[in-house]
Design an enzyme around this catalytic site. Sequence first.
Site, PDB file in Angstrom:
ATOM      1  N   ASP A 162      -2.539  -3.223   5.741  1.00  0.00           N
ATOM      2  CA  ASP A 162      -2.085  -3.925   6.938  1.00  0.00           C
ATOM      3  C   ASP A 162      -2.221  -3.034   8.166  1.00  0.00           C
ATOM      4  OD1 ASP A 162      -1.298  -5.398   4.765  1.00  0.00           O
ATOM      5  OD2 ASP A 162       0.558  -6.082   5.677  1.00  0.00           O
ATOM      6  N   HIS A 172      -1.764  -4.791  11.643  1.00  0.00           N
ATOM      7  CA  HIS A 172      -0.819  -5.479  12.523  1.00  0.00           C
ATOM      8  C   HIS A 172      -0.965  -5.056  13.984  1.00  0.00           C
ATOM      9  CE1 HIS A 172       1.444  -7.892   9.703  1.00  0.00           C
ATOM     10  NE2 HIS A 172       1.527  -6.872   8.874  1.00  0.00           N
ATOM     11  N   ASP A 198      -4.084  -8.951   7.389  1.00  0.00           N
ATOM     12  CA  ASP A 198      -2.959  -8.658   8.282  1.00  0.00           C
ATOM     13  C   ASP A 198      -3.385  -7.715   9.405  1.00  0.00           C
ATOM     14  OD1 ASP A 198      -1.381 -10.331   6.842  1.00  0.00           O
ATOM     15  OD2 ASP A 198       0.189  -8.864   6.402  1.00  0.00           O
ATOM     16  N   ASN A 243      -1.862 -12.946   4.783  1.00  0.00           N
ATOM     17  CA  ASN A 243      -0.940 -14.046   5.076  1.00  0.00           C
ATOM     18  C   ASN A 243      -0.712 -14.234   6.577  1.00  0.00           C
ATOM     19  OD1 ASN A 243       0.561 -11.490   4.937  1.00  0.00           O
ATOM     20  ND2 ASN A 243       2.354 -12.743   5.350  1.00  0.00           N
ATOM     21  N   HIS A 244      -1.040 -13.229   7.405  1.00  0.00           N
ATOM     22  CA  HIS A 244      -0.895 -13.376   8.856  1.00  0.00           C
ATOM     23  C   HIS A 244      -2.168 -13.895   9.517  1.00  0.00           C
ATOM     24  CE1 HIS A 244       3.085 -11.659   9.893  1.00  0.00           C
ATOM     25  NE2 HIS A 244       2.956 -11.098   8.702  1.00  0.00           N
ATOM     26  N   HIS A 303      -4.867  -9.413  -0.897  1.00  0.00           N
ATOM     27  CA  HIS A 303      -3.809  -9.059   0.047  1.00  0.00           C
ATOM     28  C   HIS A 303      -2.421  -9.097  -0.578  1.00  0.00           C
ATOM     29  CE1 HIS A 303      -1.799  -8.533   3.879  1.00  0.00           C
ATOM     30  NE2 HIS A 303      -1.016  -9.559   3.560  1.00  0.00           N
ATOM     31  N   HIS A 356       0.246  -6.064   2.009  1.00  0.00           N
ATOM     32  CA  HIS A 356       1.283  -7.073   2.225  1.00  0.00           C
ATOM     33  C   HIS A 356       2.679  -6.511   2.457  1.00  0.00           C
ATOM     34  CE1 HIS A 356       2.933 -11.014   2.314  1.00  0.00           C
ATOM     35  NE2 HIS A 356       3.489 -10.975   1.123  1.00  0.00           N
TER      36      HIS A 356
END
Length: 797
Positions: free
Chosen positions: A373, A375, A410, A442-443, A501, A595
Amino acid sequence: MKCGRGHELHLTHLPCARKHRCTVCHEVIPRSARRFMCRRCSYDVCFDCGMHDNCLIDRSKDSQKTLRSVFKEYAMGHQRSVAISTTYDIISPSDGHMRRHQHKRGLGVGEDCRYAVFSDATMNVDTFHLPTPSERPSSRETPSSSDPTIDLARAVVKRCMQLVDVVAAEVAAGFDCLDYEWLPKRPKSSVQKTKSGYLTKHPRRGMVLSQAQRRFFVLSQGLLQWHKDDSKNSEVLGALRIGSTTSVENDEELRIQTGDSHLILTSPEGDVLKEWAEALRKEAQDPPAEELFFAVHPCLSRSKDLNSSTCLDAEPSLLAWLLEGEDAPRGYSAATVGMYAEKIDTLIRAATELQKLQPIVSEVTAPVKVFGDIHGQLRDLLLLFHFYGRPDDDEEEGDDEPMSYVFNGDWVDRGRHQLEVMLLILSLKIVHPKQVWLNRGNHEDRQQNLRTTKIGSLGFDRACFEALGAEEGRRIFESFQSFFEWLPLAARIEQKVLVLHGGLGPGDWTLEDLSQVERPLVSKELHFTLEGVVYNILWSDPLTHKPENRRDPLKSFGVHDSPRDKHWQVMKNFGRDVTQRFCKAEGLELVIRSHQFTNTCKGYELMHDGYLLRVFSARNYMGTVPNDGGMLLIGYGEDSRGSVSLVVRPRSVERLTGANRGRQNTELPGSILSYEPYCPRKHLMQLIKPEQVRCFGWTHRDSDDFRSCSECGQDDIQVECYFACRGCGDYDICIDCAGRLSRGLQALPAFSPPSRSVDSPSGFSDDSDVKEASLEPDDLSQSQPKDEVEVQRDLPI
């Protein structure tokens, strides 16, 4: 399952009335814990060993053998083709110093890793069972540069690599900060020399000019330097700053005076001094170059109507510079923002077309780097590039094979530089379509982006609106959603490592089933696609081992409802039996996920007996979580025994909140061990504390529990703490031997009576045998210098 006499074992939770120890692993079974038992003979197996037997070992051919013998033969004979490196790398951005540490339980290695195999192999992808050249690209393949979209992507990648140089300068200066506090300086453009040439400095009257008296002068950005010659590596002999207080006079000689500095120059050529005088006067009139920072926020505008509130004086933002470079116009307007949005949309469309041509499960060749991730934390990604190899390097790690990159989802939400991260990832995919692989997280989902904004964080939708205004921001956000819907869900490395992920969910699916899923996968259909499998691939989490679960081991095994799932009843958490059963069915050796930031605050964590590894690349997540940022390097290697396998080496960037200090085990008697030892088969050994059995009010030990050290032969090591290897089953060492092995030294020599020799006058074959057998641990520790011990501890693999 059957016992040694062929009787069926039954799962029970009745109180254990016998030894309270497992017949296979000799671990103490809590009195009220679930276990497998034989109703006819005294045969108890703990729940963990019973589940491992069901998951990994086929006993159909060995039904007459005892469970312990079959389990031991499997553990000794099974050589996994994917191993974890015995050490991991970690770097502190404040000093740039790389350290190498051994893995420790509780810090990157879970307590449920009982049989995980580690390797001391060095990665060398040029040899050892590599596929044929026709099966893999011979060099880094890049598309033709005739397409303007590819030229734009290359320009973005080039500017991002310039930002890596900016981060490198910050590391060299000892500066470090959180990503949302990062105000990068604009990279300096290529410096053009205003004027250069040979002049003579301070000549004497009547002196004949010669080559040895001449100096090479360079005038650039208000600085006049003189060198010995015009070569690039020439020594700088002096410099003079040219400014508004500089006076330049030109007659037969060129006189330059700034403050107390006075410089006289001559030249045998005619009009050369006049040209130098004009260049110096012009340089003195220009203002000095200043270091410019990008805008405080990476957005171009925070207004809703760009036409009514234009700005013509603002410096270009980081996003504008990535798209336009030095040609980015000052300020913003509806026209400039529309131009930036059109270029972003062009990159999105090109990357989407590439994803449509690639399968939903990507096939990746080693060597490969796996990122977790991000972000929107751009600086953390640039730090990983700076310390562990940049994508624009032609050769990394000294290998001829092209390096592959897997970005495991992500990339957006919560971080400050979300659009900048997406520009870099899109451009890398366009420039290197067969070396850069993207997995959906998932993002990368419309509902999750909107939910992140709704709970008060910086969602991806809000980041687009703030950067490009309401109209263009909404258009770019929708364009990104169409790109997310075509992203692959998994990547398989050399047919042995699966990267996804989230997790496996129930684990009752196959890769063949996943390959049949049709895209695009819109947000509202994720819960129902493939009966919820796709939703679990993006969202599910593994069950972690907890000491309190020993009495109820079902909490660490099987499939359970996830606390993340509020009302869908689709998301599941999976135990290590699910991971191992899935790997066995699909021919895999390792599953890599992201994740979650690791509970140990490391950039990685090994779980489920070494079959599950998670990686998280955003350090100091959201500026509040004190976690390291990590990545994984995977390549072929050959260990000290000559076996070839894929080796996974974790690499981390240290968090900002101080240096990592490994936890010391203060419960060990005597000297404290800084590292846990490995057995000869590279299993991470585990500390076993003395356990006493109480029966009818008095304490005793069973005679079967007595153990001896496999290295020095010391008896009754179970009276105090000792180290046991659960993978080998019969390898135990005392604390002293463990301390020496963990420091890279030889174990204590086993005492054996010296053999008699007829030729020897003393009756022994050699006097050195007597001395070696009588050495004490303190004497051995003094036989090697302390500095040499530290060097052996930090040896690279």
